[in-house]
Design an enzyme around this catalytic site. Structure first.
Site, mmCIF file in Angstrom:
data_model
loop_
_atom_site.group_PDB
_atom_site.id
_atom_site.type_symbol
_atom_site.label_atom_id
_atom_site.label_comp_id
_atom_site.label_asym_id
_atom_site.label_seq_id
_atom_site.Cartn_x
_atom_site.Cartn_y
_atom_site.Cartn_z
ATOM 1 N N MET A 28 76.798 -10.194 41.763
ATOM 2 C CA MET A 28 75.841 -10.978 42.554
ATOM 3 C C MET A 28 74.413 -10.533 42.227
ATOM 4 O O MET A 28 73.478 -10.801 42.991
ATOM 5 C CB MET A 28 76.130 -10.845 44.046
ATOM 6 C CG MET A 28 77.455 -11.472 44.440
ATOM 7 S SD MET A 28 77.525 -12.070 46.147
ATOM 8 C CE MET A 28 77.245 -10.565 47.048
ATOM 9 N N GLY A 29 74.251 -9.841 41.081
ATOM 10 C CA GLY A 29 72.919 -9.425 40.678
ATOM 11 C C GLY A 29 72.448 -8.177 41.398
ATOM 12 O O GLY A 29 73.254 -7.420 41.939
ATOM 13 N N HIS A 32 72.619 -2.357 39.067
ATOM 14 C CA HIS A 32 72.333 -0.919 39.002
ATOM 15 C C HIS A 32 73.288 -0.299 37.980
ATOM 16 O O HIS A 32 74.062 -1.023 37.323
ATOM 17 C CB HIS A 32 72.478 -0.272 40.384
ATOM 18 C CG HIS A 32 73.759 -0.616 41.080
ATOM 19 N ND1 HIS A 32 74.983 -0.152 40.651
ATOM 20 C CD2 HIS A 32 74.013 -1.390 42.172
ATOM 21 C CE1 HIS A 32 75.941 -0.613 41.452
ATOM 22 N NE2 HIS A 32 75.380 -1.377 42.379
ATOM 23 N N HIS A 35 77.011 -1.376 37.891
ATOM 24 C CA HIS A 35 77.300 -2.615 37.161
ATOM 25 C C HIS A 35 77.258 -2.381 35.647
ATOM 26 O O HIS A 35 78.105 -2.873 34.905
ATOM 27 C CB HIS A 35 76.265 -3.699 37.496
ATOM 28 C CG HIS A 35 76.258 -4.141 38.915
ATOM 29 N ND1 HIS A 35 75.204 -3.878 39.760
ATOM 30 C CD2 HIS A 35 77.171 -4.829 39.650
ATOM 31 C CE1 HIS A 35 75.463 -4.409 40.947
ATOM 32 N NE2 HIS A 35 76.648 -4.968 40.919
ATOM 33 N N GLN A 146 85.481 0.366 41.534
ATOM 34 C CA GLN A 146 86.289 1.018 42.571
ATOM 35 C C GLN A 146 85.581 1.030 43.923
ATOM 36 O O GLN A 146 86.227 1.113 44.959
ATOM 37 C CB GLN A 146 86.610 2.458 42.132
ATOM 38 C CG GLN A 146 87.444 3.242 43.137
ATOM 39 C CD GLN A 146 87.351 4.738 42.899
ATOM 40 O OE1 GLN A 146 87.319 5.195 41.761
ATOM 41 N NE2 GLN A 146 87.294 5.518 43.987
ATOM 42 N N GLN A 151 88.373 -5.179 47.580
ATOM 43 C CA GLN A 151 88.087 -6.404 46.828
ATOM 44 C C GLN A 151 88.911 -6.448 45.550
ATOM 45 O O GLN A 151 89.451 -7.493 45.177
ATOM 46 C CB GLN A 151 86.593 -6.478 46.499
ATOM 47 C CG GLN A 151 86.207 -7.650 45.631
ATOM 48 C CD GLN A 151 84.705 -7.751 45.472
ATOM 49 O OE1 GLN A 151 84.024 -8.328 46.312
ATOM 50 N NE2 GLN A 151 84.171 -7.193 44.413
#
Length: 276
Positions: A28-29, A32, A35, A146, A151
């Site tokens: 979702m942008g 950091h 990601h 993780q 999710q």
């Protein structure tokens, strides 16, 4: 790095590349190093790495939370370029959703535990958008962190139920030097909140270091008390669970994970640690 904003564009381009191995990192942008570690893992194992940036409205329970979600798209693009990402897909909401679109997939109790208890409907929104993205990108490998342990399990269950041909890869949590789990929401923490937030990772580490399978309930209780004793911290849950079902761990449980969520000031944070 090539950037696409429509489903048709990105699909056509990927088809034009022939029979290549695609790795996919949905985000979702507000990117950091957590990601970027997913991008790095994908690049090692795939010929093409695709990252999506899409702030998905169907997974937000609170409209204010959606409104204030950070969207630093130019900074994100620069980070992806530097990380060597091949393709960025950044669709608008109207590109991803038709009016009055319905979605529901029954994944059983998994949807209603932990995060599901505090964010009803959240995981239906997550599955809805990830299903769409997988259908567009058609990757061989899907990389998720993780830090969002539940999710990962929810998406894995969807993949299994719908027989989607993708390999799920869970990547370890990236942390700041002081232990705070990297998160796009950390930018909302004041300097004082930032200090208080360290109680989450410290408590998880304490549980791992002091783990005793015969006294899980006591450990869990001590952990909640440690969180609640910290100024500006309101714990929502701290659970020691079976890593395969997220149900309460027992003495003979093989895979054990401790997960927590708390509000620190006005910011909601989650974190976890694999105990064994």
């Amino acid at each position: 790095m090539k950037t696409f904003t429509t489903r048709r564009q990105v699909r056509s381009y990927l088809i034009s590349q022939g029979n290549v191995t695609i790795g996919f990192v949905p985000t979702m942008g507000a990117l950091h190093n957590g990601h970027l570690s997913l991008i790095a893992q994908s690049k090692q194992a795939n010929q093409i790495t695709v990252c999506s940036i899409f702030v998905n409205p169907t997974q937000f329970n609170d409209p204010k939370d959606l409104e204030k979600y950070p969207r630093p798209i130019e900074a994100d693009k620069a980070k992806l370029e530097q990380a060597g990402c091949d393709i960025l897909f950044t669709p608008d909401v109207s590109e991803m959703y038709d009016d009055n679109e319905q979605w529901h997939l029954d994944i059983g109790r998994l949807e209603h535990l932990l995060e599901g208890e505090f964010r009803p409907g959240h995981y239906q929104g997550v599955m809805q958008v990830v299903f769409k993205l997988l259908d567009i990108v058609k990757p061989a490998n899907l990389y998720m962190g993780q830090k969002d342990y539940q999710q990962f399990m929810v998406v894995s269950r969807m993949v299994e139920l719908l027989k989607i041909p993708v390999n799920m890869v869970m990547c370890p949590i990236e942390r700041e030097a002081d232990g705070l789990a990297m998160s796009s929401r950390n930018i909302h923490l004041t300097p004082v909140d930032r200090e208080h937030s360290l109680v989450l990772s410290k408590t998880l580490t304490w549980v791992k270091d002091n783990f005793n399978s015969n006294d899980i309930a006591t450990l869990q209780q001590h952990a909640i008390e440690k969180l609640a004793a910290e100024d500006e911290v309101e714990p929502e849950y701290f659970r020691i669970v079976d890593g395969k079902t997220l149900l309460q761990a027992k003495a003979d449980t093989q895979n054990i994970v401790a997960l927590t969520a708390a509000r620190v000031g006005k910011t909601r944070l989650i974190d976890n640690v694999i105990v064994r």
